[in-house]
Design a protein around this motif. Structure first.
Motif, PDB file in Angstrom:
ATOM      1  N   TYR A 170       0.784  -1.005   0.207  1.00 27.84           N
ATOM      2  CA  TYR A 170       0.045   0.134  -0.103  1.00 27.84           C
ATOM      3  C   TYR A 170       0.738   1.408   0.019  1.00 27.84           C
ATOM      4  O   TYR A 170       0.631   2.252  -0.681  1.00 27.84           O
ATOM      5  CB  TYR A 170      -1.004  -0.130   1.200  1.00 27.84           C
ATOM      6  N   VAL A 171       1.848   1.312   0.773  1.00 26.44           N
ATOM      7  CA  VAL A 171       2.983   2.373   0.747  1.00 26.44           C
ATOM      8  C   VAL A 171       3.738   2.366  -0.432  1.00 26.44           C
ATOM      9  O   VAL A 171       3.833   3.583  -0.887  1.00 26.44           O
ATOM     10  CB  VAL A 171       3.733   2.200   2.085  1.00 26.44           C
ATOM     11  N   HIS A 172       4.031   1.213  -1.063  1.00 29.98           N
ATOM     12  CA  HIS A 172       4.839   1.324  -2.215  1.00 29.98           C
ATOM     13  C   HIS A 172       3.977   1.932  -3.398  1.00 29.98           C
ATOM     14  O   HIS A 172       4.505   2.627  -4.072  1.00 29.98           O
ATOM     15  CB  HIS A 172       5.248  -0.285  -2.743  1.00 29.98           C
ATOM     16  N   GLU A 173       2.602   1.706  -3.575  1.00 27.37           N
ATOM     17  CA  GLU A 173       1.815   2.254  -4.542  1.00 27.37           C
ATOM     18  C   GLU A 173       1.979   3.765  -4.334  1.00 27.37           C
ATOM     19  O   GLU A 173       1.812   4.465  -5.276  1.00 27.37           O
ATOM     20  CB  GLU A 173       0.596   1.676  -4.522  1.00 27.37           C
ATOM     21  N   GLN A 174       1.849   4.400  -3.051  1.00 24.65           N
ATOM     22  CA  GLN A 174       1.879   5.724  -2.887  1.00 24.65           C
ATOM     23  C   GLN A 174       3.202   6.619  -3.479  1.00 24.65           C
ATOM     24  O   GLN A 174       3.341   7.704  -3.848  1.00 24.65           O
ATOM     25  CB  GLN A 174       1.619   6.239  -1.536  1.00 24.65           C
ATOM     26  N   ILE A 175       4.310   5.597  -3.459  1.00 28.51           N
ATOM     27  CA  ILE A 175       5.646   6.206  -3.577  1.00 28.51           C
ATOM     28  C   ILE A 175       6.391   5.895  -4.876  1.00 28.51           C
ATOM     29  O   ILE A 175       7.502   6.339  -5.411  1.00 28.51           O
ATOM     30  CB  ILE A 175       6.542   5.923  -2.533  1.00 28.51           C
ATOM     31  N   LYS A 176       5.829   4.850  -5.567  1.00 27.80           N
ATOM     32  CA  LYS A 176       6.506   4.335  -6.674  1.00 27.80           C
ATOM     33  C   LYS A 176       6.962   5.449  -7.867  1.00 27.80           C
ATOM     34  O   LYS A 176       8.034   5.199  -8.609  1.00 27.80           O
ATOM     35  CB  LYS A 176       5.848   3.138  -7.363  1.00 27.80           C
ATOM     36  N   ASP A 177       6.312   6.419  -8.014  1.00 25.23           N
ATOM     37  CA  ASP A 177       6.632   7.372  -8.934  1.00 25.23           C
ATOM     38  C   ASP A 177       7.282   8.604  -8.248  1.00 25.23           C
ATOM     39  O   ASP A 177       7.389   9.683  -9.029  1.00 25.23           O
ATOM     40  CB  ASP A 177       5.322   7.962  -9.696  1.00 25.23           C
TER      41      ASP A 177
END
Length: 103
Positions: free
Chosen positions: A15-22
């Motif tokens: 969930y966190v990774h989806e928020q920061i991947k870009d």
């Protein structure tokens, strides 16, 4: 740059990774399951930082974990300006298991 320790099999980390991947100019995602060096770095940090004391007591791994530029460590996504898993706009464990990402 904020370092984020996690792994893709963890729904909270996903969930966190989806928020920061870009947002690679702000965050560095370190997958602790990708290689032993990453796991070792996380384990050393977890073994020595009191931030993880409650995690260790309850049997939690302590990921996602956030390391800020000043060396401060947190396990609270809000400290990094991110949404926490389990809030109204988060996906469920069932969503994660079915492959849904970044709800």
């Amino acid at each position: 740059m904020i370092k984020v320790y996690g792994m893709p099999t963890c729904p909270y980390c996903d969930y966190v990774h989806e928020q920061i991947k870009d947002r690679t100019d702000e965050f560095e995602y370190i997958n602790i399951g990708e290689n032993i060096r990453n796991m070792s770095a996380f384990t050393r940090m977890r073994d020595t930082s009191p931030v993880f004391d409650n995690c260790k007591k309850t049997g939690d791994v302590g990921i996602p974990a956030f390391v800020f530029e000043d060396g401060t460590i947190s396990i609270d996504p809000a400290d990094a300006g991110l949404r926490e898993y389990g809030k109204a706009d988060a996906c469920s464990i069932a969503d994660h298991k079915s492959g849904r990402k970044g709800c």
